[in-house]
Design an enzyme around this catalytic site. Structure first.
Site, PDB file in Angstrom:
ATOM      1  N   ASP A 183      -2.130  16.898  11.018  1.00 38.12           N
ATOM      2  CA  ASP A 183      -1.539  15.995  11.530  1.00 38.12           C
ATOM      3  C   ASP A 183      -0.512  15.186  11.166  1.00 38.12           C
ATOM      4  O   ASP A 183      -0.456  14.882   9.801  1.00 38.12           O
ATOM      5  CB  ASP A 183      -2.172  15.331  11.440  1.00 38.12           C
ATOM      6  CG  ASP A 183      -2.205  14.091  12.584  1.00 38.12           C
ATOM      7  OD1 ASP A 183      -1.335  14.226  13.648  1.00 38.12           O
ATOM      8  OD2 ASP A 183      -3.097  13.471  13.148  1.00 38.12           O
ATOM      9  N   ASN A 233       7.618   5.640   3.339  1.00 34.60           N
ATOM     10  CA  ASN A 233       7.418   5.627   4.173  1.00 34.60           C
ATOM     11  C   ASN A 233       8.019   3.764   4.409  1.00 34.60           C
ATOM     12  O   ASN A 233       7.213   3.148   3.379  1.00 34.60           O
ATOM     13  CB  ASN A 233       5.950   5.700   5.092  1.00 34.60           C
ATOM     14  CG  ASN A 233       6.367   6.930   4.744  1.00 34.60           C
ATOM     15  OD1 ASN A 233       6.626   7.677   6.001  1.00 34.60           O
ATOM     16  ND2 ASN A 233       5.350   7.099   4.744  1.00 34.60           N
ATOM     17  N   GLU A 259      -3.034  13.840   2.028  1.00 33.47           N
ATOM     18  CA  GLU A 259      -1.852  12.869   1.858  1.00 33.47           C
ATOM     19  C   GLU A 259      -0.368  12.540   1.423  1.00 33.47           C
ATOM     20  O   GLU A 259      -0.952  12.210   0.073  1.00 33.47           O
ATOM     21  CB  GLU A 259      -2.463  11.601   2.870  1.00 33.47           C
ATOM     22  CG  GLU A 259      -2.245  10.139   3.098  1.00 33.47           C
ATOM     23  CD  GLU A 259      -0.480  11.136   3.893  1.00 33.47           C
ATOM     24  OE1 GLU A 259       0.463  10.022   4.168  1.00 33.47           O
ATOM     25  OE2 GLU A 259      -0.903  11.111   4.842  1.00 33.47           O
TER      26      GLU A 259
END
Length: 539
Positions: A379, A253, A336
């Site tokens: 999510d 990211n 994560e």
């Protein structure tokens, strides 16, 4: 036979090095392109398709031109001159690339009514990356011309050249992804490979007696390169912001942290999207996380001694933090995939020590564990990038296997479309194939929709009973706000599977709709008064 002007061309090892580093640079630029564009256009499969497609176009045209040019005028000076130009162009990308992207986007946003991200991404990629890769595409056919002396060993020589190019491409795939981009960033990665190409050209032009005019260009090229390094060293994508708390990159990211007196925010997209938020006054967030906290009530937070919560896509831990603040009887685990985000969670977002975070892909993690949970929060749908492997019926079957009998899955769907067959309808229909009880709630003032799914037909009754038993006034008020928004979902026939999950195209349709809604006012101003009226309005 080609007359070799410079002694260095008699050394075939140097020619193999040219192939090796040109192949390496092509792949490094391709990966750098994905990172340069991701903060503006996402890193979806569609964006990757645009990047790969434009690069293949550039390489094909370069191959054609390189072969014809070598046959027509077999002058190695021309090839290494093209390599020199490619090096300088690549060095300019960190300096000018982000401005080009925003400039193209600004021009197209008022003229394109559909597929904006696709068209803008393709145009940006063509303008920024096609020319230097076209030049590098001329390397292989040109070197074949300069290397092959006779027909007896031409197969071996061509094979060696192609092997050098391929090996360079392989290394150029791994080095940016695992070493240079995470360590020094996208901008420095461009400079590293531009510098390598520059050195190749310098070695060629300073060897032997050649066209001095071209040699004289070297100091100018070196100066331009050094200026680019100085100006492009600031790798800020959000260059119009000077108050960022943190800006950096990870393997996965672009990461941006900013804060004000009220909150700390994580975003992985320059132009829009909030992935995580931390409220400094330690209250409710005012965002979808508050709605998602209805899930513990639906599984009986006030009926049980403790409940176990698993968060797939933990981010910086907003949901985990909120749950630990308001519920005393929770055990929370997070998953994560990006370790750097977890590091930021500890550094800037006060992630509770009691929350154990595993660095792993959410679906892969479910495949490795046996535990069952009262609540599983999904999510992992990030701004405009939805991982297909976490949107299929097979994935939701896997989630169901890890829920208790009265367990609840809550899914944050962050792109609320209005057209028939939008991404949220696909997701909700797919989930309804797995869970018998499905409710949705639109988050007021946002594009988010929360979906709650369970195989407990009394899920809503449990929610109401536990809301009535809640002692925290703030939380009870919040649940009272959510209650009238909960709507039983009536499923349709849309389905996503591991084999067929067109999440990128569906997501792009919603993004087009959102973009058009946002700029409709500005379009009308432009239509009525032209560019001058628009500029006056923006001042």
């Amino acid at each position: 036979m080609v007359k070799e002007k410079r002694p260095i061309l008699r050394n075939r090892f140097y020619l193999y090095l040219t192939e090796f580093f040109s192949g390496m640079s092509v792949m490094a630029v391709e990966l750098g392109a994905s990172r340069l564009m991701a903060p503006y256009f996402s890193s979806s499969q569609i964006v990757w398709t645009i990047i790969i497609g434009t690069i293949m176009i550039a390489m094909a045209l370069g191959n054609i031109y390189g072969g014809r040019s070598a046959d027509k005028n077999p002058d190695p000076d021309k090839l290494y001159g093209r390599i020199l130009i490619a090096a300088i162009w690549i060095a300019l990308i960190p300096v000018l690339g982000k401005y080009v992207i925003l400039g193209i986007s600004a021009l197209l946003i008022f003229t394109v009514s559909s597929n904006f991200l696709i068209i803008a991404g393709f145009a940006a990629c063509m303008v920024i990356f096609v020319f230097p890769l076209f030049l590098l595409g001329t390397v292989t056919p040109s070197l074949v011309k300069y290397t092959v002396d006779n027909l007896e060993d031409n197969g071996r020589l061509v094979g060696n050249l192609n092997a050098s190019n391929t090996i360079g491409s392989i290394i150029g795939t791994f080095v940016p992804t695992f070493i240079s981009i995470p360590t020094v960033g996208t901008s420095i990665t461009f400079f590293i490979f531009a510098g390598i190409l520059l050195v190749l050209a310098i070695l060629y032009f300073v060897s032997g007696n050649g066209n001095f005019f071209r040699v004289r260009k070297l100091p100018i090229s070196i100066v331009i390169f050094l200026i680019c390094v100085v100006l492009g060293h600031d790798n800020s994508f959000a260059f119009w912001q000077d108050d960022l708390t943190y800006e950096g990159e990870s393997i996965y990211n672009y990461l941006q942290v900013y804060e004000d007196d009220d909150k700390v925010v994580l975003s992985t997209n320059v132009l829009f999207g909030v992935q995580s938020v931390y409220k400094k006054e330690k209250g409710l967030t005012g965002m979808y996380y508050d709605y998602a906290m209805a899930a513990p009530f639906m599984t009986g937070i006030n009926d049980k001694n403790e409940i176990n919560i698993l968060i797939l896509g933990n981010g910086t831990g907003t949901y985990a933090t909120q749950c630990t603040r308001y519920f005393e009887n929770v055990n929370i685990s997070g998953v994560e995939i990006d370790q750097k985000i977890t590091d930021l969670a500890v550094q800037y977002f006060e992630l509770p020590e009691s929350v154990e975070v595993t660095t792993y892909d959410g679906r892969a993690y479910l495949n490795t564990i046996q535990e069952k949970y009262d609540v599983i929060m999904v999510d992992a749908y990030q701004d405009i990038t939805i991982p297909f492997q976490m949107s299929s019926v097979e994935f939701f079957e896997l989630v169901k296997e890890h829920l208790t009998d009265d367990g609840v899955m809550v899914v944050n769907m962050n792109m609320r479309g209005t057209e028939e067959g939008n991404i949220n309808q696909y997701l909700a229909d797919t989930i309804s194939k797995v869970f018998s009880t499905v409710y949705t709630a639109d988050v007021l003032g946002t594009t988010n929709r929360e979906l709650f799914a369970s195989n407990n037909p009394a899920m809503i009754e449990v929610f109401k009973r536990n809301t009535d038993a809640e002692n925290n006034k703030e939380m009870k008020t919040m649940m009272g706000k959510i209650a009238p928004e909960l709507t039983a979902y009536v499923p349709g026939d849309y389905l996503m599977t591991d084999d067929k999950a067109p999440v990128e195209l569906l997501g792009m349709k919603v993004i087009d709709e959102l973009i058009q809604d946002e700029i409709a006012h500005y379009k009308q101003i432009y239509k009525d008064g032209g560019l001058k009226a628009l500029l006056r309005m923006l001042q």
